[in-house]
Design a protein around this motif. Sequence first.
Motif, short mmCIF file in Angstrom:
data_model
loop_
_atom_site.label_atom_id
_atom_site.label_comp_id
_atom_site.label_asym_id
_atom_site.label_seq_id
_atom_site.Cartn_x
_atom_site.Cartn_y
_atom_site.Cartn_z
N TRP A 12 7.53 -9.19 6.90
CA TRP A 12 6.29 -8.62 6.80
C TRP A 12 6.00 -7.33 8.01
CZ3 TRP A 12 3.57 -10.59 3.29
CH2 TRP A 12 3.68 -11.78 2.93
N TYR A 33 8.19 -8.95 -2.69
CA TYR A 33 8.50 -10.30 -2.15
C TYR A 33 9.34 -10.98 -3.26
CZ TYR A 33 6.53 -15.06 -0.69
OH TYR A 33 6.25 -16.16 0.04
N ILE A 83 0.51 -15.49 5.01
CA ILE A 83 0.60 -14.42 5.72
C ILE A 83 0.43 -14.33 7.17
CG2 ILE A 83 0.00 -11.81 5.70
CD1 ILE A 83 0.04 -11.90 2.67
N ALA A 87 0.11 -9.38 9.81
CA ALA A 87 -0.12 -8.69 8.53
C ALA A 87 -1.54 -8.85 7.77
CB ALA A 87 0.73 -9.54 7.52
#
Length: 307
Positions: A12, A33, A83, A87
Amino acid sequence: MFDPGVVPASFWREDVVQVALARRDVAELFRAYLTQFTDCTQTQLALLTQHDRSDVSNWIRGSRHGQVSDINVLTRIAEGLRIPDSARILMGLAPADALVSSIRDERELADADLQLVPNARRRVDGADSSSTRIAICGSRTSSANHQVLDAAVRSLARLVMVRRLLVNHGPIGVGIEVITHIADHYQPPGLRAAVAIFGRRNVILDAEYVVFVGGGNGTQAEADIAMSLGKRILPLGASGGSSKAIYQQILRTTQLSDWMSDGTRAALESCANLAPDTGPGDITRVTDDFVDLIDNLVDADQGDLRD
């Protein structure tokens, strides 16, 4: 099913990921990702983020616009991919453990009544002892500058969200507007209701800072209570209403500003007045400067606790 929990925090922080988060570019985020975590398929990504596989595919192929403004879509992605808070904030979402409001009962208020030592901190609602509690007072009266109030609500909402501040507020007024703005624009997980505190003294009682924006007679009464309790008062003078009068009281009464540094006094003065031809950009600058002042004070306090 791919487990997002295995994704390292370093992912991240990668430049391409940080840019995608800041731009809310879902397409670029998904491509990064899937490239890095080959065990995760488009189908699994769709299930994790509660989307149709075709939506994910279209984002990745570029046939669907990658930048997303829908807060609900961003929230599903953030929660599905777990997350981290840093982030989430970059995406414009609240931290998962944001502390934005609290419930009071009579016993808790009675306990607070015995602890009026300046700068004292208490563990409230299970929060860490370094959490700062502020009271946000004020309202939209005819003598208040409503453009400044609008900008102040936005700026204060960001501060509360990022700093994880604990907020005291009444059933109506600027305080509840700030919490509503957070709920509407950042959607902290678990925030379904904001519990107001009744009684002006109760709103102020255990706050470390009392922030005033706009307001009328009721706000002035809250300021009088805060002064009698020796609270650290921060009025946004440019918002007009009682807040302007409260700022003038601070100028006239030395003991109300004894706790302030020269820098704090200067910063508060710079947020006290607006020129007649002030535009929207200048209004935002003034409210941002006011919130930066609060942010710096909270940061210094929390630094003292860490030391």
